[in-house]
Scaffold this active site. Structure first.
Site, PDB file in Angstrom:
ATOM      1  N   SER A 216      -7.299  -2.252   4.727  1.00 24.82           N
ATOM      2  CA  SER A 216      -6.682  -1.277   4.086  1.00 24.82           C
ATOM      3  C   SER A 216      -5.628  -2.005   2.834  1.00 24.82           C
ATOM      4  O   SER A 216      -6.174  -2.841   2.126  1.00 24.82           O
ATOM      5  CB  SER A 216      -5.988  -0.473   4.748  1.00 24.82           C
ATOM      6  OG  SER A 216      -5.531   1.054   4.070  1.00 24.82           O
ATOM      7  N   GLU A 338     -14.962   6.901   5.814  1.00 22.27           N
ATOM      8  CA  GLU A 338     -13.335   6.843   5.019  1.00 22.27           C
ATOM      9  C   GLU A 338     -12.713   7.997   4.534  1.00 22.27           C
ATOM     10  O   GLU A 338     -11.559   8.103   4.968  1.00 22.27           O
ATOM     11  CB  GLU A 338     -13.500   5.744   3.675  1.00 22.27           C
ATOM     12  CG  GLU A 338     -13.999   4.414   4.091  1.00 22.27           C
ATOM     13  CD  GLU A 338     -13.144   3.625   4.601  1.00 22.27           C
ATOM     14  OE1 GLU A 338     -11.915   3.964   4.898  1.00 22.27           O
ATOM     15  OE2 GLU A 338     -13.375   2.275   4.987  1.00 22.27           O
ATOM     16  N   HIS A 437     -11.143   5.633   8.451  1.00 17.70           N
ATOM     17  CA  HIS A 437     -10.559   4.496   7.956  1.00 17.70           C
ATOM     18  C   HIS A 437      -9.622   3.935   9.165  1.00 17.70           C
ATOM     19  O   HIS A 437      -9.170   4.524   9.870  1.00 17.70           O
ATOM     20  CB  HIS A 437      -9.598   5.152   6.876  1.00 17.70           C
ATOM     21  CG  HIS A 437      -8.768   4.068   6.297  1.00 17.70           C
ATOM     22  ND1 HIS A 437      -9.515   3.075   5.366  1.00 17.70           N
ATOM     23  CD2 HIS A 437      -7.460   3.656   6.019  1.00 17.70           C
ATOM     24  CE1 HIS A 437      -8.645   2.277   4.941  1.00 17.70           C
ATOM     25  NE2 HIS A 437      -7.384   2.713   5.112  1.00 17.70           N
TER      26      HIS A 437
END
Length: 539
Positions: A216, A338, A437
């Site tokens: 991330s 995601e 995610h």
């Protein structure tokens, strides 16, 4: 189970005077000498791993050092303990930094997991995610033991977050010596890499075999390190999981932005806090700074890379396209779902998402996501996940492969973790989360047992063993390797592009998103404003 947000420079005195310890330095005497003084040796555990926690790599960024590049470690007397993590950097209490964890501006610490066996081991420096607003190197999921058992030294780091790490103001720019400000969190990462270069040999690490990586915003930071000339020579390879800086800045994106934009937001923060100048701003308690920044965010947090003409000489895309980036082997990818956690927010249709995101080009993007009637939600999840995470990550890999010479390896993680109901709040069916995610991290680190409430099956353990082995191979050799169906080929842009599909039964496949991302590239070229450029010199 944590839910992550969708992201120096080190002063010359920190980076010069590098000395490489001899192999014998990897043995553990009564104490180890590192920058600043002596630290206590860590006993070898039964699994052959030594763990060192809470080692300072730069001076505390407090008082007059708040919003300054990191300075050299302040020396200490005696032998410093290494059995406790240092404080997390200032942030609101959250799943990544729970209430029981200490938080402080004095937070520039790192942690080391090292093989007990002497040697010259490759090194993996992990940069945590959390939108460059939350998180720390002390999170249990980042335990480096599995890598250390494979002969790899793992380093996790803290870096300044949110407005304390990424603030720009006209006064800060005028005082900087290079007419710009911001990017202090990235400078911290550079300082940590400088510390690794000078000191990691004392833990058995090889200073010339450092791989940096993150997820991330940690992946965004890794892409910034590849773009920045001031990080040159501090790492030999890079790993990016779900994020990059190679796109324009907008809500849910951590693309690079302009100094003028950030200075305007910094001025608004000062006004909200009633601070007339930098001296007054530095006297404001950190908690008030965080609260004001959260109040003013409006979808744009204080966490963006700034094209400052110093740390970032230009927009990352242009740096890559010019070939003037740190051209090292790159392993990068994203997760299949995601966009699934967007279902937790206000309900909107696929068409509404496309219109809000792509405007006049919404119809062109809709054609890239054909779906049967009733599958609107699946198309929404795919398009949102691609827009926010997968496409900018692919763009990074594409640029590195097209404009560089280092090998690139691409993946998509498509294994849904066995999370319990309630993980994402009441009323949300966890089956909708899929490979969400951040889901890949416990598999990469092989820390499944640290995940609260997971119903771990043998399939999960098999995926973790394979991912940890791939990452370890890349860190050790510059290629993830693998045999048979699990052999991971190099990514080459174009019709021959192949990526690794990470599942219980993994395999390299022709990149199924190649044409889609080519289409998104054309759409962005049509609707995006110009990429940010370096600021004009001040008079």
């Amino acid at each position: 189970m944590s839910r992550r947000s969708i992201l120096s420079f080190c002063m010359v005195p920190i980076l010069v005077g590098i000395s490489v310890p001899s192999p014998e330095a990897a043995t553990v005497p009564d104490s180890l000498r590192v920058d600043g003084g002596a630290i206590a040796p860590a006993p070898a555990r039964a699994d052959g791993v030594r763990v060192y926690k809470g080692i300072p790599y730069a001076a505390a960024p407090i008082g007059e050092r708040r919003w300054e590049p990191p300075a050299a470690v302040v020396p200490w007397q005696g032998v410093r303990s290494t059995d406790t993590f240092g404080a997390d950097c200032m942030q609101a209490v959250n799943e990544n930094s729970p209430a029981e964890r200490p938080r402080s501006e004095d937070c520039l610490f790192l942690n080391v997991w090292a093989p007990a066996k002497s040697g010259r081991h490759p090194v993996f420096v992990w940069i945590h995610g959390g939108g460059s607003r939350v998180g720390s190197g002390a999170q249990p999921t980042f335990d480096g033991s599995a890598f250390a058992r494979k002969g790899i030294v793992v380093v996790t780091i803290n870096y300044r977050l949110g407005p304390l790490g990424f603030l720009s103001t006209p006064e800060l720019s005028a005082r900087s010596g290079y007419d710009a400000s911001g990017n202090y969190g990235f400078m911290d990462v550079i300082a940590a890499l400088g510390w690794v270069r000078r000191n990691i040999g004392r833990f058995g690490g090889e200073p010339g075999r450092v791989t940096i990586g993150g997820e991330s915003s940690g992946s965004v930071t890794t892409s910034v390190m590849m773009a920045s000339p001031l990080a040159k020579g501090l790492f030999a390879q890079a790993i990016g999981e779900s994020g990059s800086s190679l796109r324009r800045a907008e809500p849910a994106s951590m693309g690079a932005t302009t100094l003028a934009f950030e200075e305007k937001r910094g001025t608004a923060l000062m006004q909200d806090l009633g601070a007339s100048d930098l001296a007054a701003l530095r006297r404001v308690p950190a908690e008030r700074v965080l609260a004001s920044a959260a109040r003013l965010a409006n979808g744009q947090f204080y966490n963006l890379p700034v094209v400052d003409g110093h740390l970032l000489p230009d927009a990352p895309w242009r740096i890559f396209a010019s070939g003037k980036f740190n051209d090292v082997p790159l392993l990068a990818g994203w997760n299949a779902d995601e966009g699934s956690l967007t279902l937790l927010g206000p309900k909107r249709s696929f068409a509404q998402m496309l219109q809000a995101t792509y405007g006049a080009e919404a119809g062109a993007v809709a054609r890239l996501y054909p779906h049967a009637p009733g599958d609107d939600q699946a198309a929404l999840v795919a398009a949102a996940g691609h827009h926010n995470i997968a496409y900018p990550t692919w763009l990074w890999a594409y640029a590195a492969a097209r404009f560089g010479r280092g090998p690139v390896y691409l993946y998509e993680f498509d294994h849904a973790p066995p999370v319990p109901e309630g993980t994402f709040g009441t009323g949300f069916d966890v089956r909708l989360a899929g490979a969400y995610h951040g889901a890949e991290i416990p598999y990469v680190f092989d820390t499944l047992e640290a995940q609260q409430g997971w119903r771990i099956a043998e399939a999960d353990r098999a995926v973790a063993r394979q991912m940890n082995a791939w990452w370890a191979a890349f860190i050790s050799t510059g290629a993830p390797g693998g045999e048979g169906a699990a052999h991971w080929p190099r990514y080459v842009p174009g019709e021959a592009a192949r990526r690794m599909q990470v599942t219980e039964h993994p395999g390299a496949v022709p990149d199924p998103d190649r044409a889609r991302f080519d289409g998104l590239m054309k759409v962005h070229a049509a609707i995006d404003p110009p990429l940010p450029g370096p600021p004009a010199p001040r008079r």
